[in-house]
Design a protein around this motif. Structure first.
Motif, PDB file in Angstrom:
ATOM      1  N   LEU A   8       0.849  -1.189   0.000  1.00  0.00           N
ATOM      2  CA  LEU A   8       0.000   0.000   0.000  1.00  0.00           C
ATOM      3  C   LEU A   8       0.883   1.237   0.000  1.00  0.00           C
ATOM      4  O   LEU A   8       1.900   1.281   0.684  1.00  0.00           O
ATOM      5  N   ALA A   9       0.469   2.253  -0.762  1.00  0.00           N
ATOM      6  CA  ALA A   9       1.161   3.544  -0.763  1.00  0.00           C
ATOM      7  C   ALA A   9       0.136   4.652  -0.593  1.00  0.00           C
ATOM      8  O   ALA A   9      -0.946   4.606  -1.195  1.00  0.00           O
ATOM      9  N   PHE A  10       0.481   5.652   0.206  1.00  0.00           N
ATOM     10  CA  PHE A  10      -0.427   6.761   0.469  1.00  0.00           C
ATOM     11  C   PHE A  10      -0.183   7.904  -0.517  1.00  0.00           C
ATOM     12  O   PHE A  10       0.947   8.160  -0.945  1.00  0.00           O
ATOM     13  N   HIS A  11      -1.268   8.593  -0.853  1.00  0.00           N
ATOM     14  CA  HIS A  11      -1.180   9.810  -1.648  1.00  0.00           C
ATOM     15  C   HIS A  11      -0.677  10.949  -0.758  1.00  0.00           C
ATOM     16  O   HIS A  11      -0.966  10.963   0.446  1.00  0.00           O
ATOM     17  N   PRO A  12       0.070  11.925  -1.309  1.00  0.00           N
ATOM     18  CA  PRO A  12       0.536  13.049  -0.479  1.00  0.00           C
ATOM     19  C   PRO A  12      -0.575  13.848   0.179  1.00  0.00           C
ATOM     20  O   PRO A  12      -0.327  14.531   1.181  1.00  0.00           O
ATOM     21  N   ASP A  13      -1.807  13.772  -0.348  1.00  0.00           N
ATOM     22  CA  ASP A  13      -2.905  14.511   0.287  1.00  0.00           C
ATOM     23  C   ASP A  13      -3.356  13.897   1.596  1.00  0.00           C
ATOM     24  O   ASP A  13      -4.143  14.492   2.345  1.00  0.00           O
ATOM     25  N   GLY A  14      -2.859  12.685   1.910  1.00  0.00           N
ATOM     26  CA  GLY A  14      -3.234  12.026   3.155  1.00  0.00           C
ATOM     27  C   GLY A  14      -4.641  11.489   3.167  1.00  0.00           C
ATOM     28  O   GLY A  14      -5.080  10.925   4.175  1.00  0.00           O
ATOM     29  N   GLY A  15      -5.369  11.619   2.051  1.00  0.00           N
ATOM     30  CA  GLY A  15      -6.754  11.180   2.028  1.00  0.00           C
ATOM     31  C   GLY A  15      -7.025   9.994   1.124  1.00  0.00           C
ATOM     32  O   GLY A  15      -8.175   9.537   1.034  1.00  0.00           O
ATOM     33  N   HIS A  16      -5.989   9.516   0.435  1.00  0.00           N
ATOM     34  CA  HIS A  16      -6.152   8.369  -0.442  1.00  0.00           C
ATOM     35  C   HIS A  16      -5.003   7.389  -0.247  1.00  0.00           C
ATOM     36  O   HIS A  16      -3.902   7.772   0.158  1.00  0.00           O
ATOM     37  N   ALA A  17      -5.292   6.117  -0.525  1.00  0.00           N
ATOM     38  CA  ALA A  17      -4.272   5.075  -0.479  1.00  0.00           C
ATOM     39  C   ALA A  17      -4.489   4.154  -1.662  1.00  0.00           C
ATOM     40  O   ALA A  17      -5.622   3.965  -2.128  1.00  0.00           O
ATOM     41  N   ASN A  77      -2.203  -5.212  -5.963  1.00  0.00           N
ATOM     42  CA  ASN A  77      -2.615  -6.592  -5.728  1.00  0.00           C
ATOM     43  C   ASN A  77      -1.711  -7.556  -6.485  1.00  0.00           C
ATOM     44  O   ASN A  77      -1.449  -7.365  -7.677  1.00  0.00           O
ATOM     45  N   GLU A  78      -1.245  -8.591  -5.801  1.00  0.00           N
ATOM     46  CA  GLU A  78      -0.300  -9.532  -6.397  1.00  0.00           C
ATOM     47  C   GLU A  78      -0.979 -10.633  -7.201  1.00  0.00           C
ATOM     48  O   GLU A  78      -0.447 -11.093  -8.217  1.00  0.00           O
ATOM     49  N   LEU A  79      -2.142 -11.089  -6.778  1.00  0.00           N
ATOM     50  CA  LEU A  79      -2.777 -12.229  -7.433  1.00  0.00           C
ATOM     51  C   LEU A  79      -3.620 -11.831  -8.641  1.00  0.00           C
ATOM     52  O   LEU A  79      -4.046 -12.689  -9.407  1.00  0.00           O
ATOM     53  N   THR A  80      -3.907 -10.554  -8.781  1.00  0.00           N
ATOM     54  CA  THR A  80      -4.512 -10.008  -9.992  1.00  0.00           C
ATOM     55  C   THR A  80      -3.765  -8.714 -10.308  1.00  0.00           C
ATOM     56  O   THR A  80      -3.458  -7.952  -9.391  1.00  0.00           O
ATOM     57  N   PRO A  81      -3.459  -8.437 -11.585  1.00  0.00           N
ATOM     58  CA  PRO A  81      -2.668  -7.240 -11.904  1.00  0.00           C
ATOM     59  C   PRO A  81      -3.502  -5.965 -11.855  1.00  0.00           C
ATOM     60  O   PRO A  81      -3.874  -5.380 -12.868  1.00  0.00           O
ATOM     61  N   THR A  82      -3.805  -5.535 -10.617  1.00  0.00           N
ATOM     62  CA  THR A  82      -4.643  -4.366 -10.404  1.00  0.00           C
ATOM     63  C   THR A  82      -4.136  -3.546  -9.222  1.00  0.00           C
ATOM     64  O   THR A  82      -3.330  -4.009  -8.419  1.00  0.00           O
ATOM     65  N   VAL A  83      -4.669  -2.327  -9.129  1.00  0.00           N
ATOM     66  CA  VAL A  83      -4.510  -1.472  -7.953  1.00  0.00           C
ATOM     67  C   VAL A  83      -5.897  -1.127  -7.433  1.00  0.00           C
ATOM     68  O   VAL A  83      -6.782  -0.748  -8.212  1.00  0.00           O
ATOM     69  N   THR A  84      -6.088  -1.263  -6.134  1.00  0.00           N
ATOM     70  CA  THR A  84      -7.335  -0.853  -5.491  1.00  0.00           C
ATOM     71  C   THR A  84      -7.161   0.551  -4.929  1.00  0.00           C
ATOM     72  O   THR A  84      -6.264   0.787  -4.115  1.00  0.00           O
ATOM     73  N   VAL A  85      -7.993   1.465  -5.382  1.00  0.00           N
ATOM     74  CA  VAL A  85      -7.974   2.848  -4.901  1.00  0.00           C
ATOM     75  C   VAL A  85      -8.878   2.944  -3.679  1.00  0.00           C
ATOM     76  O   VAL A  85     -10.027   2.498  -3.711  1.00  0.00           O
ATOM     77  N   CYS A  86      -8.358   3.527  -2.612  1.00  0.00           N
ATOM     78  CA  CYS A  86      -9.113   3.628  -1.351  1.00  0.00           C
ATOM     79  C   CYS A  86      -9.121   5.068  -0.851  1.00  0.00           C
ATOM     80  O   CYS A  86      -8.183   5.834  -1.090  1.00  0.00           O
ATOM     81  N   ARG A  87     -10.178   5.400  -0.129  1.00  0.00           N
ATOM     82  CA  ARG A  87     -10.198   6.659   0.612  1.00  0.00           C
ATOM     83  C   ARG A  87      -9.718   6.375   2.029  1.00  0.00           C
ATOM     84  O   ARG A  87     -10.172   5.427   2.666  1.00  0.00           O
ATOM     85  N   TRP A  88      -8.793   7.206   2.516  1.00  0.00           N
ATOM     86  CA  TRP A  88      -8.214   7.030   3.845  1.00  0.00           C
ATOM     87  C   TRP A  88      -8.638   8.174   4.745  1.00  0.00           C
ATOM     88  O   TRP A  88      -8.511   9.351   4.377  1.00  0.00           O
ATOM     89  N   ASP A  89      -9.156   7.845   5.920  1.00  0.00           N
ATOM     90  CA  ASP A  89      -9.557   8.834   6.925  1.00  0.00           C
ATOM     91  C   ASP A  89      -8.675   8.636   8.146  1.00  0.00           C
ATOM     92  O   ASP A  89      -8.894   7.713   8.945  1.00  0.00           O
ATOM     93  N   ALA A  90      -7.677   9.488   8.289  1.00  0.00           N
ATOM     94  CA  ALA A  90      -6.735   9.347   9.402  1.00  0.00           C
ATOM     95  C   ALA A  90      -7.382   9.653  10.744  1.00  0.00           C
ATOM     96  O   ALA A  90      -6.971   9.112  11.771  1.00  0.00           O
TER      97      ALA A  90
END
Length: 345
Positions: free
Chosen positions: A201-210, A214-227
């Motif tokens: 997982l890597a965080f966006h510089p805005d601190g609101g997204h991560a 995914n290793e088993l499927t060639p994708t990225v899951t976009v998430c909203r992060w609430d610190a």
């Protein structure tokens, strides 16, 4: 930057698998005004130092020992050759693949047994002794061979420093944790798509997204992060390859540009780096380029350059990044057998 008396000196630290012929923990100098690496030294006192983390003051480097027994080691890096800062500490978990610094502790993600271990630090950054606690993950996923049980693959603090985030490939989930009396404790666990196999997982510089690669499927899951609440909300899943892979395709590393405009991933087997443009709550795949080697295990950004640790070809490649498009342009490589990660001082 770790100081060594030479003004402007920049250094990189490279992990490798000694069991596969790697030189251990490698120190390299970064060319002034560029991204080229020149090897300076190697230390081979700890087996399989596959992942590294640098203290905020740049003077202490931490390495996992990715073995069946599992350990963490600390080094002083004020010179060109890292010096052990005490004996390695067993983590009580097998196959630690990642580590992060959180709340005065080193946390290790133990892939083999699916746990997270906390080892306390002294004020000088050295390891204080035995682990203060260990969190055992539980659960499984639908992939018969890879998800029969938990496999913690990454642990790191969030940008606020309030939480520790653990990514588990075996349970298709991300756990948000705190420390309670020195022991990792789950605040909330968040499910991703079954069978996706989240790795890093890597965080966006805005601190609101991560972004979770995914290793088993060639994708990225976009998430909203609430610190504030310590919550992770999956929003969408985006492919990192334009077409179905011809053979093996196992995404590994992920990095976000400092300006927050681009996300890059590495995919083993296909041996490519993918460029994804950040668009609000989503990502858009804009293209791929060769990784400069074979089996890119880790990816890191530093000072306008992207670095890929290519495990099976035994080298670290660097790429100059076009700031307007995010496209990496191959600029060179250096030989490091069984390279596994790169961090910067």
């Amino acid at each position: 930057m770790a100081g060594d008396g030479r003004a402007g000196r920049r250094r990189a630290f490279i992990g490798s698998f000694t069991a596969a012929g790697g030189p251990g923990l490698v120190t390299a100098e970064i060319a002034p005004g560029g991204g080229a690496l020149t090897l300076l030294s190697a230390v081979k006192d700890v087996p399989d130092p596959s992942y590294l983390a640098l203290a905020p003051d740049g003077r202490t480097l931490y390495a996992v020992s990715e073995t069946a027994e599992g350990a963490v080691a600390a080094y002083r890096v004020t010179g060109d050759r890292p010096e052990p800062a005490g004996a390695p500490v067993p983590v009580g978990g097998s196959g630690p693949t990642h580590l992060g610094l959180y709340a005065g502790h080193v946390l290790t993600a133990n892939y083999g047994c699916g746990s997270v271990t906390a080892v306390p630090l002294r004020p000088d950054g050295s390891l204080a002794g035995a682990p203060s606690g260990r969190l055992q993950h539980t659960g499984s996923g639908p992939h018969d061979r890879r998800q029969r049980g938990p496999h913690a693959h990454q642990v790191q603090p969030d940008p606020s420093g309030r939480w520790a985030v653990s990514v588990d490939l075996g349970t298709d989930s991300v756990r948000v944790c705190t420390l309670v009396d020195g022991s990792p404790a789950v605040h909330r666990e968040f499910a991703l798509r079954p069978g996706s196999g989240p790795r890093h997982l890597a965080f966006h510089p805005d601190g609101g997204h991560a972004y979770v690669v995914n290793e088993l499927t060639p994708t990225v899951t976009v998430c909203r992060w609430d610190a504030g609440r310590g919550t992770l909300k999956p929003l969408t899943e985006v492919p990192v390859l334009r077409d179905a892979p011809a053979g093996d395709a196992y995404p590994s590393g992920i990095a976000v540009s400092p300006d927050g405009r681009f996300v890059w991933t590495a995919t083993r087997g296909e041996d490519v780096l993918s460029v994804l443009a950040v668009e609000g709550d989503g990502l858009r795949l804009t293209g791929t380029v060769p990784c400069g080697g074979h089996w890119p295990r880790a990816l890191a950004e530093h000072d306008g350059f992207l670095y890929a640790a290519n495990e099976r070809s035994g080298d670290v490649s660097w790429f100059a990044v076009d700031p307007s498009t995010g496209v990496p342009r191959y600029d060179g490589s250096v030989r490091v057998a069984a390279a596994s990660c790169v961090v910067f001082g």
